[in-house]
Design a protein around this motif. Structure first.
Motif, PDB file in Angstrom:
ATOM      1  N   ALA A   1       0.833  -1.207   0.000  1.00 18.68           N
ATOM      2  CA  ALA A   1       0.000   0.000   0.000  1.00 18.68           C
ATOM      3  C   ALA A   1       0.867   1.256   0.000  1.00 18.68           C
ATOM      4  N   LEU A   2       1.969   1.226   0.764  1.00 14.82           N
ATOM      5  CA  LEU A   2       2.873   2.371   0.805  1.00 14.82           C
ATOM      6  C   LEU A   2       3.530   2.594  -0.549  1.00 14.82           C
ATOM      7  N   GLU A   3       3.926   1.532  -1.207  1.00 19.04           N
ATOM      8  CA  GLU A   3       4.547   1.656  -2.531  1.00 19.04           C
ATOM      9  C   GLU A   3       3.549   2.197  -3.554  1.00 19.04           C
ATOM     10  N   GLU A   4       2.317   1.743  -3.503  1.00 20.57           N
ATOM     11  CA  GLU A   4       1.290   2.259  -4.401  1.00 20.57           C
ATOM     12  C   GLU A   4       1.018   3.737  -4.135  1.00 20.57           C
ATOM     13  N   ALA A   5       0.980   4.122  -2.850  1.00 21.11           N
ATOM     14  CA  ALA A   5       0.768   5.532  -2.508  1.00 21.11           C
ATOM     15  C   ALA A   5       1.925   6.386  -3.003  1.00 21.11           C
ATOM     16  N   ILE A   6       3.141   5.889  -2.875  1.00 20.13           N
ATOM     17  CA  ILE A   6       4.313   6.627  -3.351  1.00 20.13           C
ATOM     18  C   ILE A   6       4.251   6.790  -4.867  1.00 20.13           C
ATOM     19  N   GLN A   7       3.913   5.737  -5.579  1.00 17.68           N
ATOM     20  CA  GLN A   7       3.815   5.821  -7.036  1.00 17.68           C
ATOM     21  C   GLN A   7       2.705   6.781  -7.458  1.00 17.68           C
ATOM     22  N   GLN A   8       1.585   6.744  -6.756  1.00 19.43           N
ATOM     23  CA  GLN A   8       0.482   7.647  -7.075  1.00 19.43           C
ATOM     24  C   GLN A   8       0.891   9.097  -6.805  1.00 19.43           C
ATOM     25  N   ALA A   9       1.559   9.345  -5.683  1.00 19.37           N
ATOM     26  CA  ALA A   9       2.006  10.701  -5.358  1.00 19.37           C
ATOM     27  C   ALA A   9       3.040  11.185  -6.373  1.00 19.37           C
ATOM     28  N   GLN A  10       3.934  10.314  -6.797  1.00 18.44           N
ATOM     29  CA  GLN A  10       4.922  10.695  -7.807  1.00 18.44           C
ATOM     30  C   GLN A  10       4.238  11.013  -9.131  1.00 18.44           C
ATOM     31  N   GLY A  11       3.221  10.242  -9.493  1.00 20.52           N
ATOM     32  CA  GLY A  11       2.472  10.508 -10.724  1.00 20.52           C
ATOM     33  C   GLY A  11       1.750  11.839 -10.659  1.00 20.52           C
TER      34      GLY A  11
ATOM     35  N   ALA B   1       2.568  14.384  -8.698  1.00 17.61           N
ATOM     36  CA  ALA B   1       3.585  15.436  -8.678  1.00 17.61           C
ATOM     37  C   ALA B   1       4.123  15.675 -10.083  1.00 17.61           C
ATOM     38  N   LEU B   2       4.292  14.611 -10.849  1.00 17.87           N
ATOM     39  CA  LEU B   2       4.771  14.749 -12.225  1.00 17.87           C
ATOM     40  C   LEU B   2       3.742  15.486 -13.082  1.00 17.87           C
ATOM     41  N   GLU B   3       2.467  15.138 -12.928  1.00 22.19           N
ATOM     42  CA  GLU B   3       1.411  15.830 -13.675  1.00 22.19           C
ATOM     43  C   GLU B   3       1.334  17.303 -13.279  1.00 22.19           C
ATOM     44  N   GLN B   4       1.459  17.587 -11.982  1.00 19.29           N
ATOM     45  CA  GLN B   4       1.413  18.964 -11.512  1.00 19.29           C
ATOM     46  C   GLN B   4       2.615  19.743 -12.042  1.00 19.29           C
TER      47      GLN B   4
ATOM     48  N   LYS C   1       4.255  19.131 -14.800  1.00 23.94           N
ATOM     49  CA  LYS C   1       4.033  19.360 -16.228  1.00 23.94           C
ATOM     50  C   LYS C   1       3.052  20.510 -16.451  1.00 23.94           C
ATOM     51  N   ALA C   2       1.980  20.541 -15.656  1.00 25.72           N
ATOM     52  CA  ALA C   2       0.995  21.628 -15.791  1.00 25.72           C
ATOM     53  C   ALA C   2       1.620  22.976 -15.439  1.00 25.72           C
ATOM     54  N   GLU C   3       2.428  23.017 -14.379  1.00 25.47           N
ATOM     55  CA  GLU C   3       3.091  24.267 -14.001  1.00 25.47           C
ATOM     56  C   GLU C   3       4.086  24.697 -15.072  1.00 25.47           C
ATOM     57  N   LEU C   4       4.802  23.747 -15.656  1.00 26.93           N
ATOM     58  CA  LEU C   4       5.750  24.072 -16.719  1.00 26.93           C
ATOM     59  C   LEU C   4       5.014  24.634 -17.935  1.00 26.93           C
ATOM     60  N   LYS C   5       3.885  24.026 -18.280  1.00 26.94           N
ATOM     61  CA  LYS C   5       3.100  24.505 -19.422  1.00 26.94           C
ATOM     62  C   LYS C   5       2.581  25.922 -19.155  1.00 26.94           C
ATOM     63  N   THR C   6       2.057  26.156 -17.947  1.00 27.32           N
ATOM     64  CA  THR C   6       1.562  27.481 -17.586  1.00 27.32           C
ATOM     65  C   THR C   6       2.683  28.506 -17.621  1.00 27.32           C
ATOM     66  N   THR C   7       3.844  28.137 -17.102  1.00 24.07           N
ATOM     67  CA  THR C   7       4.989  29.045 -17.101  1.00 24.07           C
ATOM     68  C   THR C   7       5.428  29.361 -18.520  1.00 24.07           C
ATOM     69  N   GLN C   8       5.466  28.353 -19.372  1.00 22.81           N
ATOM     70  CA  GLN C   8       5.858  28.585 -20.763  1.00 22.81           C
ATOM     71  C   GLN C   8       4.855  29.492 -21.476  1.00 22.81           C
ATOM     72  N   GLU C   9       3.560  29.266 -21.247  1.00 22.52           N
ATOM     73  CA  GLU C   9       2.538  30.123 -21.864  1.00 22.52           C
ATOM     74  C   GLU C   9       2.671  31.562 -21.363  1.00 22.52           C
ATOM     75  N   PHE C  10       2.917  31.726 -20.062  1.00 18.10           N
ATOM     76  CA  PHE C  10       3.086  33.060 -19.498  1.00 18.10           C
ATOM     77  C   PHE C  10       4.301  33.752 -20.100  1.00 18.10           C
ATOM     78  N   GLU C  11       5.413  33.034 -20.194  1.00 20.95           N
ATOM     79  CA  GLU C  11       6.625  33.637 -20.744  1.00 20.95           C
ATOM     80  C   GLU C  11       6.446  33.980 -22.226  1.00 20.95           C
ATOM     81  N   THR C  12       5.735  33.132 -22.957  1.00 19.84           N
ATOM     82  CA  THR C  12       5.473  33.420 -24.371  1.00 19.84           C
ATOM     83  C   THR C  12       4.627  34.691 -24.501  1.00 19.84           C
ATOM     84  N   ALA C  13       3.564  34.776 -23.714  1.00 20.57           N
ATOM     85  CA  ALA C  13       2.702  35.970 -23.758  1.00 20.57           C
ATOM     86  C   ALA C  13       3.476  37.209 -23.312  1.00 20.57           C
TER      87      ALA C  13
END
Length: 177
Positions: free
Chosen positions: A43-53, A55-58, A60-72
């Motif tokens: 259960a701990l390993e699954e929770a760690i993998q889910q949290a890493q996933g 965090a990775l999605e977040q 990516k979203a922050e990077l995309k937002t930052t890139q859009e902001f810098e482009t604008a």
């Protein structure tokens, strides 16, 4: 021979059975404890993998937002630099831009012009009448009504009327002159 009714036989059977039950209970307890620890680890390993996933999605979203902001921001900066260069060039070609004021005749002409029929608030604001020549009287156009020349009853303006050259609602000639 040992008889079935011998207490020693029954004592040996009871001791042997108790020992086997105790050993079985101990081993069962150890296996159950190890099973719970294994379930917790999974259960701990699954929770760690889910949290890493997540965090990775977040990230990516922050990077995309930052890139859009810098482009604008870069687009705005480019447009601003171009406009500023054109404005600087225009000011260099027209050095009379620093003389920005209206005399009484210019103010009358400005207020007498036909008004725009546009319903855009920005154009309505731009087409609103100017207050009296603030530069000549050393007052800003945003002074309170009490600081304007004339009596308070003379200063109040009737909507839709053009203003005089002396200020908002201030007649060009005073009463009794």
């Amino acid at each position: 021979m040992i008889s079935l009714f011998s207490p020693y036989l029954w004592l040996a059977v009871i001791l042997w059975s108790s020992t086997m039950l105790g050993m079985g209970y101990y081993q069962g307890h150890q296996h159950g404890k190890n099973g719970c620890l294994a379930d917790q680890a999974v259960a701990l390993e699954e929770a760690i993998q889910q949290a890493q996933g997540q965090a990775l999605e977040q990230a990516k979203a922050e990077l995309k937002t930052t890139q859009e902001f810098e482009t604008a921001r870069e687009k705005v900066r480019t447009v601003y630099v171009k406009i500023k260069e054109k404005a600087d060039e225009n000011i260099e070609h027209n050095p009379d831009y620093d003389h920005c004021s209206l005399d009484a005749d210019g103010l009358r002409l400005y207020n007498a012009r036909p008004t725009s029929t546009s319903s855009t608030p920005a154009t309505d604001l731009a087409d609103s009448p100017l207050s009296g020549s603030a530069g000549l009287s050393r007052r800003t156009a945003f002074d309170p009504v009490a600081q304007q020349p004339g009596a308070l009853s003379d200063v109040l303006r009737v909507p839709g009327e053009t203003q005089g050259a002396g200020g908002v609602g201030y007649p060009t000639t005073r009463k009794g002159e």
